[in-house]
Design an enzyme around this catalytic site. Structure first.
Site, PDB file in Angstrom:
ATOM      1  N   GLU A   1      -5.960 -40.025   7.853  1.00 36.87           N
ATOM      2  CA  GLU A   1      -5.661 -39.687   9.210  1.00 36.87           C
ATOM      3  C   GLU A   1      -5.431 -38.299   9.434  1.00 36.87           C
ATOM      4  O   GLU A   1      -4.445 -38.345  10.085  1.00 36.87           O
ATOM      5  CB  GLU A   1      -4.776 -41.536   9.388  1.00 36.87           C
ATOM      6  CG  GLU A   1      -5.870 -42.560   9.577  1.00 36.87           C
ATOM      7  CD  GLU A   1      -4.615 -43.647  10.163  1.00 36.87           C
ATOM      8  OE1 GLU A   1      -4.037 -43.728  10.986  1.00 36.87           O
ATOM      9  OE2 GLU A   1      -4.783 -44.684   9.399  1.00 36.87           O
TER      10      GLU A   1
HETATM   11  C1  LIG Z   1      -8.561 -43.292   0.388  1.00 40.89           C
HETATM   12  C2  LIG Z   1      -9.094 -42.489   0.669  1.00 40.89           C
HETATM   13  C3  LIG Z   1      -9.163 -42.927   2.581  1.00 40.89           C
HETATM   14  C4  LIG Z   1     -10.337 -42.852   3.536  1.00 40.89           C
HETATM   15  N1  LIG Z   1     -10.267 -43.699   4.735  1.00 40.89           N
HETATM   16  C5  LIG Z   1     -10.875 -43.337   5.780  1.00 40.89           C
HETATM   17  C6  LIG Z   1     -11.309 -43.654   6.622  1.00 40.89           C
HETATM   18  O1  LIG Z   1     -11.226 -45.200   7.303  1.00 40.89           O
HETATM   19  N2  LIG Z   1     -12.015 -43.486   8.472  1.00 40.89           N
HETATM   20  C7  LIG Z   1     -12.806 -42.372   7.569  1.00 40.89           C
HETATM   21  O2  LIG Z   1     -13.060 -41.882   8.855  1.00 40.89           O
HETATM   22  N3  LIG Z   1     -12.014 -40.832   7.234  1.00 40.89           N
HETATM   23  C8  LIG Z   1     -11.046 -41.551   5.707  1.00 40.89           C
HETATM   24  N4  LIG Z   1     -10.624 -41.136   4.948  1.00 40.89           N
HETATM   25  C9  LIG Z   1     -11.435 -39.195   5.061  1.00 40.89           C
HETATM   26  C10 LIG Z   1      -9.079 -38.911   5.069  1.00 40.89           C
HETATM   27  O3  LIG Z   1      -9.570 -38.943   6.542  1.00 40.89           O
HETATM   28  C11 LIG Z   1     -10.007 -37.421   5.253  1.00 40.89           C
HETATM   29  O4  LIG Z   1     -10.157 -36.990   3.314  1.00 40.89           O
HETATM   30  C12 LIG Z   1      -9.160 -36.096   5.542  1.00 40.89           C
HETATM   31  O5  LIG Z   1      -9.163 -36.328   7.025  1.00 40.89           O
HETATM   32  C13 LIG Z   1      -9.489 -34.499   4.772  1.00 40.89           C
HETATM   33  O6  LIG Z   1     -10.536 -34.775   5.284  1.00 40.89           O
HETATM   34  P1  LIG Z   1     -11.565 -33.727   3.459  1.00 40.89           P
HETATM   35  O7  LIG Z   1     -11.339 -34.508   2.966  1.00 40.89           O
HETATM   36  O8  LIG Z   1     -12.949 -33.765   3.995  1.00 40.89           O
HETATM   37  O9  LIG Z   1     -10.380 -32.354   3.588  1.00 40.89           O
HETATM   38  P2  LIG Z   1     -10.780 -31.161   4.034  1.00 40.89           P
HETATM   39  O10 LIG Z   1     -10.866 -30.745   5.587  1.00 40.89           O
HETATM   40  O11 LIG Z   1     -12.175 -30.057   3.365  1.00 40.89           O
HETATM   41  O12 LIG Z   1      -9.687 -30.086   3.758  1.00 40.89           O
HETATM   42  C14 LIG Z   1      -9.461 -29.375   2.056  1.00 40.89           C
HETATM   43  C15 LIG Z   1      -8.065 -29.118   2.439  1.00 40.89           C
HETATM   44  O13 LIG Z   1      -8.176 -27.800   3.720  1.00 40.89           O
HETATM   45  C16 LIG Z   1      -7.165 -27.967   4.483  1.00 40.89           C
HETATM   46  N5  LIG Z   1      -7.748 -27.474   5.634  1.00 40.89           N
HETATM   47  C17 LIG Z   1      -8.662 -27.926   6.330  1.00 40.89           C
HETATM   48  N6  LIG Z   1      -8.547 -27.148   7.605  1.00 40.89           N
HETATM   49  C18 LIG Z   1      -7.799 -26.649   7.599  1.00 40.89           C
HETATM   50  C19 LIG Z   1      -7.124 -25.916   9.116  1.00 40.89           C
HETATM   51  N7  LIG Z   1      -7.972 -25.892  10.457  1.00 40.89           N
HETATM   52  N8  LIG Z   1      -5.655 -25.951   8.573  1.00 40.89           N
HETATM   53  C20 LIG Z   1      -5.264 -25.934   7.562  1.00 40.89           C
HETATM   54  N9  LIG Z   1      -5.784 -26.125   7.013  1.00 40.89           N
HETATM   55  C21 LIG Z   1      -6.483 -27.327   6.657  1.00 40.89           C
HETATM   56  C22 LIG Z   1      -6.685 -29.291   4.881  1.00 40.89           C
HETATM   57  O14 LIG Z   1      -5.481 -29.906   5.027  1.00 40.89           O
HETATM   58  C23 LIG Z   1      -6.986 -29.899   2.831  1.00 40.89           C
HETATM   59  O15 LIG Z   1      -5.432 -29.817   2.265  1.00 40.89           O
HETATM   60  C24 LIG Z   1     -10.395 -41.435   3.571  1.00 40.89           C
HETATM   61  C25 LIG Z   1      -9.779 -40.801   2.271  1.00 40.89           C
HETATM   62  C26 LIG Z   1      -9.569 -41.355   1.433  1.00 40.89           C
HETATM   63  C27 LIG Z   1      -9.706 -39.832   0.308  1.00 40.89           C
END
Ligand SMILES: Cc1cc2nc3c(=O)[nH]c(=O)nc-3n(C[C@H](O)[C@H](O)[C@H](O)COP(=O)(O)OP(=O)(O)OC[C@H]3O[C@@H](n4cnc5c(N)ncnc54)[C@H](O)[C@@H]3O)c2cc1C
Length: 393
Positions: free
Chosen positions: A367
Site C-alpha cells: 500500500e
Molecule cells: C505480499 C504483497 C502483497 C501485495 N498486495 C497488493 C495488492 O493487493 N494490490 C496491489 O495493487 N498491489 C499489491 N502489492 C504491491 C505493493 O503495493 C508494491 O510492491 C509496492 O507499492 C512497491 O512497489 P514495487 O514492489 O514495485 O517496488 P518499487 O517501486 O520498484 O520500489 C523499490 C524500492 O525503491 C524505492 N522507491 C521507489 N520509488 C521511490 C521514490 N520516488 N522515492 C524514494 N524511494 C523510492 C521503494 O521505496 C523501494 O524501497 C503487494 C505486494 C506484496 C509484496
C-alpha cells in the site's frame, strides 16, 4: 492498554475478534504459515460472526454503528496479534471493497456490498503491475470500450486475495492517451471469460495470504462495472489508500503487540545467571521501548481512523500515511527486538516469534512503501504551507 474510549459496539467487536484470534487463528497459525494455505475455515467463522459487516454501511447489509474505519482497524489489529497472514483475508477484502464504498453508485453498492458484508464474497484491489509499483501512474493494463463492454488486457502483479476473492477492483486505462488521467476503476468478477490467475507467490511472511497475478486477455466486462466516471480511477485509488492505510497500521500494530506479549512472557520466565532475563537492565529497557512505541503507534492509528470516520469528506492523506508508516516501522523494530529477547530460540521455526518478524516486513512495503509514505507526508506538508501563505498574501 490505555482506555481509548471505545464505544460499546467497538468493545464488543474487539472482544469477538480477540476470541476468534485465540480460538481459531493462534492454534493453526504455524501450520498455515508453513504450508502457505489460504485460511478458508477462519474466513467462514468471520462470516458467521458478522465481522465482515463492520466496515460496510448498514444500507448494504453492514453494521458500522457509524465508525467503519475504526471498526476495520480494531478487528484487523486483534486478528493480526495471532496471525497477520490470516488476518489479511479480512483486511484485503476491506481494501477491495473500499473503492465500491467510495465511488460506487447506489446500484453498484446494492449489487456487490451485501455479499461482501455477509462474507459470501471476498474482495481484492488491483493496481500494481510488473513495471508499475511505487510509480503507480505507469500502469499499462487497458480497458478499451467496445459497445456496452470494456475489453481488458494486461497483467496485475502481487494481488492480495488473488484467486480466492470473487470481486476485483481493477485500475485500468480506459483512455491510454491520457495516462493516469485516463484510468478507471472497474469491478471484475471471478469467472469472467478472459480473466485468469498466475501462480501463487511463495513469500517471506504473511504466508497464509494468497498473492497472485491477475491476467486479463480480451476480458469483456460490462460498462456498468465502472466505478464513478471514466478517468477517475486514480482518484478512487488514492482515496482508497487514504481510508485503507490505517488498516495496514492496525495490522502492524497487531503484529507488534503479538510479538511483544510473547517477548514479555519469555523475559519473565527464561532464567539465566540464576534470575529471569527480564531482571537485566539490557532486556528491561528493550521491553520498555517496545511497549512505548506500540502505544504511540496505537494512539496515532486510532486517532487517524476516528478522524476519517468523523470527516469522511476530508482527504486524510497526511495522517493515513503517518499511521501506516509509523506503525509499520514500529512493528519492524519491535519484532526484531522480540527475536533478540528470545535469543537463539527466537531464531528457530519451532518458536512462534520469528514469524512475527517475517510478517512485519510487508507492512513497510505494501500500500505504498514507507519511502513513498514519507514522500506523501512531505508533499502534503509543503503544499499545506504554500496554500496557507498564498491565502495570506
Ligand atoms: C505480499 C504483497 C502483497 C501485495 N498486495 C497488493 C495488492 O493487493 N494490490 C496491489 O495493487 N498491489 C499489491 N502489492 C504491491 C505493493 O503495493 C508494491 O510492491 C509496492 O507499492 C512497491 O512497489 P514495487 O514492489 O514495485 O517496488 P518499487 O517501486 O520498484 O520500489 C523499490 C524500492 O525503491 C524505492 N522507491 C521507489 N520509488 C521511490 C521514490 N520516488 N522515492 C524514494 N524511494 C523510492 C521503494 O521505496 C523501494 O524501497 C503487494 C505486494 C506484496 C509484496
Amino acid at each position: 492498554m490505555i482506555d481509548y474510549g471505545l464505544t460499546e459496539y467497538q468493545t464488543a467487536i474487539r472482544n469477538l475478534a480477540c476470541e476468534i484470534a485465540e480460538k481459531e487463528i493462534r492454534p493453526v497459525a504455524a501450520e498455515y504459515d508453513r504450508e502457505g494455505k489460504f485460511p478458508w475455515p477462519v474466513v467462514k467463522v468471520l462470516a458467521e460472526t458478522d465481522l465482515f459487516r463492520v466496515f460496510i454501511d448498514d444500507k448494504y447489509g453492514g453494521l458500522t454503528d457509524g465508525t467503519p474505519i475504526m471498526n476495520m482497524v480494531i478487528v484487523t489489529e486483534e486478528l493480526s496479534k495471532a496471525c497477520a497472514g490470516i488476518a489479511l483475508s479480512f483486511a484485503g477484502t476491506a481494501l477491495g471493497a473500499i473503492p465500491i464504498i467510495l465511488s460506487g453508485s447506489e446500484e453498484q453498492k446494492q449489487r456487490w456490498l451485501p455479499d461482501v458484508a455477509a462474507g459470501k464474497k471476498l474482495a481484492a484491489f488491483a493496481l500494481t503491475e510488473p513495471q508499475a509499483g511505487s510509480d503507480a501512474g505507469a500502469v499499462k493494463t487497458t480497458a478499451l470500450r467496445d459497445g456496452d463492454h470494456y475489453v481488458l488486457n494486461g497483467t496485475k502483479q502481487w494481488i492480495t486475495n488473488g484467486g480466492e476473492a470473487e470481486l476485483y477492483s481493477v485500475i485500468a486505462l480506459t483512455n491510454p492517451a491520457k495516462g493516469p488521467r485516463g484510468a478507471s476503476c472497474i469491478v471484475v468478477e471471478k469467472g469472467t471469460p478472459g480473466f485468469s490467475f498466475g501462480k501463487k507467490e511463495d513469500k517471506l511472511g504473511i504466508r497464509a495470504s494468497a498473492t497472485r497475478e491477475l491476467i486479463f486477455q480480451d476480458c469483456r466486462v460490462p460498462v456498468e462495472n465502472c466505478l464513478g466516471r471514466e478517468g477517475t480511477g486514480f482518484i478512487t485509488a488514492m482515496k482508497t489508500f487514504d481510508a485503507s492505510r490505517p488498516g495496514v497500521g492496525a495490522q502492524a500494530l497487531g503484529i507488534a503487540q503479538g510479538a511483544f506479549d510473547l517477548a514479555l512472557e519469555y523475559a519473565c520466565t527464561r532464567r539465566q545467571f540464576g534470575a529471569p532475563i527480564g531482571s537485566f537492565q539490557g532486556v528491561r529497557f528493550m521491553l520498555a521501548d517496545m511497549a512505548m512505541k506500540i502505544e504511540a503507534a496505537r494512539a496515532l492509528v486510532y486517532a487517524t481512523a476516528r478522524h476519517i470516520d468523523k470527516q469522511p469528506k476530508e482527504r486524510p492523506t497526511l495522517y493515513s500515511a503517518m499511521s501506516k508508516c509509523y506503525a509499520s516501522d514500529v512493528a519492524m523494530e519491535v519484532t526484531v527486538d522480540a527475536v533478540q529477547i528470545f535469543g537463539g530460540y527466537g531464531y528457530m521455526h519451532d518458536y512462534p516469534i520469528e514469524k512475527y518478524m517475517r510478517d512485519a516486513k510487508i507492512t513497510q512495503i505494501y500500500e505504498g512503501t514507507n519511502q513513498i509514505q514519507r514522500d506523501e507526508m512531505a508533499r502534503s506538508l509543503i503544499s499545506g504551507f504554500h496554500a496557507r501563505h498564498s491565502a495570506r498574501a
